[in-house]
Design an enzyme around this catalytic site. Structure first.
Site, short mmCIF file in Angstrom:
data_model
loop_
_atom_site.label_atom_id
_atom_site.label_comp_id
_atom_site.label_asym_id
_atom_site.label_seq_id
_atom_site.Cartn_x
_atom_site.Cartn_y
_atom_site.Cartn_z
N GLU A 33 0.86 -1.19 0.00
CA GLU A 33 0.00 0.00 0.00
C GLU A 33 0.90 1.24 0.00
OE1 GLU A 33 -3.41 0.96 -0.13
OE2 GLU A 33 -2.34 2.88 -0.13
N LYS A 51 -21.32 8.23 4.28
CA LYS A 51 -22.47 7.70 5.01
C LYS A 51 -22.54 8.26 6.43
CE LYS A 51 -22.78 6.39 1.52
NZ LYS A 51 -21.94 6.28 0.33
N HIS A 444 -44.13 -8.08 9.97
CA HIS A 444 -44.98 -6.89 9.97
C HIS A 444 -44.91 -6.20 11.33
CE1 HIS A 444 -48.48 -4.37 9.27
NE2 HIS A 444 -48.93 -4.73 10.47
C1 FAD Z 1 -17.58 9.71 -2.46
C2 FAD Z 1 -17.65 8.24 -2.72
C3 FAD Z 1 -18.61 7.48 -2.10
C4 FAD Z 1 -18.69 6.12 -2.35
N1 FAD Z 1 -19.65 5.39 -1.72
C5 FAD Z 1 -19.76 4.08 -1.96
C6 FAD Z 1 -20.73 3.29 -1.30
O1 FAD Z 1 -21.50 3.80 -0.50
N2 FAD Z 1 -20.78 1.98 -1.56
C7 FAD Z 1 -19.93 1.38 -2.45
O2 FAD Z 1 -20.02 0.17 -2.66
N3 FAD Z 1 -18.98 2.09 -3.09
C8 FAD Z 1 -18.87 3.42 -2.86
N4 FAD Z 1 -17.89 4.14 -3.50
C9 FAD Z 1 -16.98 3.44 -4.42
C10 FAD Z 1 -15.90 2.68 -3.65
O3 FAD Z 1 -15.24 3.56 -2.77
C11 FAD Z 1 -14.91 2.06 -4.63
O4 FAD Z 1 -15.61 1.30 -5.57
C12 FAD Z 1 -13.94 1.15 -3.88
O5 FAD Z 1 -13.19 1.88 -2.94
C13 FAD Z 1 -13.00 0.47 -4.87
O6 FAD Z 1 -12.16 -0.37 -4.17
P1 FAD Z 1 -10.70 -0.76 -4.71
O7 FAD Z 1 -10.15 -1.72 -3.72
O8 FAD Z 1 -10.80 -1.15 -6.12
O9 FAD Z 1 -9.88 0.62 -4.69
P2 FAD Z 1 -9.56 1.74 -3.62
O10 FAD Z 1 -10.51 1.73 -2.50
O11 FAD Z 1 -9.43 3.00 -4.41
O12 FAD Z 1 -8.16 1.31 -3.05
C14 FAD Z 1 -7.03 1.27 -3.86
C15 FAD Z 1 -5.78 1.28 -2.99
O13 FAD Z 1 -4.63 1.08 -3.78
C16 FAD Z 1 -3.59 1.95 -3.34
N5 FAD Z 1 -2.67 2.10 -4.46
C17 FAD Z 1 -2.93 2.60 -5.70
N6 FAD Z 1 -1.83 2.48 -6.49
C18 FAD Z 1 -0.88 1.87 -5.74
C19 FAD Z 1 0.45 1.44 -5.99
N7 FAD Z 1 1.01 1.56 -7.19
N8 FAD Z 1 1.13 0.87 -4.99
C20 FAD Z 1 0.58 0.70 -3.77
N9 FAD Z 1 -0.68 1.07 -3.47
C21 FAD Z 1 -1.40 1.64 -4.45
C22 FAD Z 1 -4.34 3.20 -2.95
O14 FAD Z 1 -3.58 4.02 -2.07
C23 FAD Z 1 -5.55 2.59 -2.26
O15 FAD Z 1 -5.33 2.33 -0.92
C24 FAD Z 1 -17.78 5.51 -3.24
C25 FAD Z 1 -16.78 6.28 -3.87
C26 FAD Z 1 -16.71 7.62 -3.61
C27 FAD Z 1 -15.64 8.42 -4.27
#
Ligand code: FAD
Length: 465
Positions: A33, A51, A444
């Site tokens: 990470e 939320k 209900h």
């Molecule tokens: C405002 C907002 C509200 C949301 N609300 C919801 C919701 O209510 N419900 C829902 O299901 N989804 C929601 N989402 C979407 C959800 O947050 C994402 O779909 C989810 O976080 C994706 O997960 P992920 O593991 O793919 O990526 P991420 O959560 O983006 O995590 C990726 C990780 O990879 C790390 N990283 C990136 N590149 C590198 C690298 N080269 N080396 C090391 N680390 C790296 C980053 O630092 C990060 O920690 C919301 C999004 C936003 C912006």
């Protein structure tokens, strides 16, 4: 050099959930990470903080409407710093929770920039130093970042993304939200409750454009009733900062130029995948507009290289989608009998007020796919628990196959929609028919029992409407 069964790059809901399941299934796992904390978008700037704010907005709305419930509240005011502090406390608690789960499951972590470096190899870069990790399988879960508009840059103060809008020092007097997808409507809802004058600009003909065609007008109506201004088919042409905030120029539905000013402008026009500079050029993985193509088990075209979450082409950018994609990928790596993920069974949850929960095909999608469909609709106005809650807006719409009654999609707008959608998800997962659902007993009085009436409505058998 450290050697693992699985190296995961990214610790969001994709990466961290996958790591724990991998450890449970006996794979020696490391998570790389780049940030100094675990959980990323979802926990720190996405699902959880939004939320928290939405829940606070709901409580604040209860105070505003206390009279309806026979409670006289003379003086109340919002303590914004205390709201932000509670949000941060919850985030911190759950980030620590992931650290604890990693320790419990013996998942290793490495801080630094992770990069695919060829078959079985990952490099980790931190403070100018590079280390190497060997792993039998490599899984990319690097997530996404907010997209800006062409020629318009975020400045973190006036033109903000989902990150800065979560830590504004004060509630803005006015806010323009560009983009009326899930992120845009959630922030519109939050700040409208807190007293901000909110305007939503959406390029497409309807807000929440991915939802069923009947859901959008219902939300539109509810938002306008609360005083949120909405412009659909609005093409933003420029955003210019000035002494008071910013002015957004756009062409409206009729092609007329308009301009609106606000203290803050939130750009919520989608998210771009983080797939640059992670070594994909060293692999055979296929990319399209930055998104990675995967097979049914999240495998890329490069053997033993997998991708999940927001970087994957053709899947929704949702936390629970990322987590399940990871569980399925790791099942394949561990030789378990896991099913491929069916996109149509991934629920959508939008937590604005009123909430939206949906799963499966919209009516139009089903008809476009050549299905003969029958629909049923049940209004929350006829549900007793909704009356008790004082939340009458909205309805449940069921889309079913006309001949066999297979449940194809369920679309809810109204109280607790994001919770009660659970039954519909299970119905689709188990390929339930209307006959199965018609004889499912619903407790209900609950908001959930409106689903029983909605399934019955397809056959013209709703009891309460
Ligand atoms: C405002 C907002 C509200 C949301 N609300 C919801 C919701 O209510 N419900 C829902 O299901 N989804 C929601 N989402 C979407 C959800 O947050 C994402 O779909 C989810 O976080 C994706 O997960 P992920 O593991 O793919 O990526 P991420 O959560 O983006 O995590 C990726 C990780 O990879 C790390 N990283 C990136 N590149 C590198 C690298 N080269 N080396 C090391 N680390 C790296 C980053 O630092 C990060 O920690 C919301 C999004 C936003 C912006």
């Amino acid at each position: 050099m450290s050697s693992y069964d699985l190296a995961i790059i990214g610790s969001g809901p994709g990466g961290y959930v996958t790591a724990i399941r991998a450890a449970q299934w006996g794979l020696k796992t490391v998570v790389i990470e780049k940030d100094g904390f675990l959980g990323c978008t979802c926990l720190h700037v996405g699902c959880i903080p939004t939320k928290v704010l939405l829940h606070h907005a709901e409580i604040y709305d209860h105070f505003k409407n206390a009279k309806e419930f026979g409670i006289e509240v003379k003086d109340f005011k919002l303590d914004w710093p205390a709201v932000l502090a509670r949000k941060d406390k919850i985030i911190k608690k759950h980030a620590k929770g992931i650290e604890f789960l990693f320790r419990k499951n013996k998942v290793d972590t490495l801080q630094g920039w992770g990069r695919y470096a060829g078959p079985g190899q990952v490099t980790v870069e931190k403070d100018g130093k590079t280390s190497e990790v060997q792993a039998k399988h490599i899984l990319l879960a690097t997530g996404s970042e907010a997209r800006a508009l062409p020629g318009i840059e975020f400045d973190a103060k006036t033109l903000v993304s989902n990150k800065e809008i979560l830590r504004l020092p004060e509630i803005p007097k006015s806010l323009i939200v560009v983009g009326a997808g899930a992120v845009g409507v959630e922030f519109a809802s939050i700040y409208n409750s807190f007293g901000t004058e909110v305007t939503l600009l959406e390029m497409l003909p309807r807000i929440v454009p991915l939802e069923d065609e009947e859901i959008s007008p219902e939300l539109d109506k509810a938002f306008r009733k609360k005083g949120i201004k909405i412009f659909t088919e609005a093409k933003v042409e420029s955003v210019k900062k000035d002494a008071k905030g910013a002015t957004v120029a756009f062409k409206d539905k009729a092609g007329k130029s308009q301009s609106l000013s606000a203290e803050k402008v939130l750009i919520a026009v989608g998210r771009k995948p983080n797939t640059e500079n992670i070594g994909l050029e060293k692999s055979k993985a296929k990319l399209e507009r930055g998104f990675v193509h995967v097979g049914p088990y999240m495998e890329t075209a490069e053997p033993k290289l997998y991708a999940i979450g927001d970087i994957v082409a053709g899947f929704p950018q949702l936390a629970h989608a990322a987590s399940m994609e990871g569980i399925i990928a790791v099942g394949k790596m561990a030789g378990k009998d896991v099913p491929a993920l069916d996109r149509s069974r991934i629920p959508n949850a939008t937590y604005c007020e009123p909430q939206i929960g949906s799963v499966g095909m919209t009516e139009k999608q089903a008809r476009d796919a050549g299905r003969k469909v029958k629909t049923g609709k049940f209004p929350f106005a006829a549900n007793s628990k909704a009356s008790i809650l004082g939340q009458h807006e909205g309805f449940i719409k069921v889309v079913a196959d006309e001949q066999y009654g297979e449940v194809l999609g369920v679309h809810i707008i109204g109280p607790l929609a994001t919770e009660i959608i659970a039954e519909a998800v299970t119905a689709l997962q188990l390929e339930a028919t209307l006959d199965d659902m018609l004889f499912t007993v619903h407790a209900h009085p609950t908001v959930w029992e409106a689903l029983g009436d909605a399934f019955a409505a397809v056959r013209g058998l709703a009891i309460n409407a």
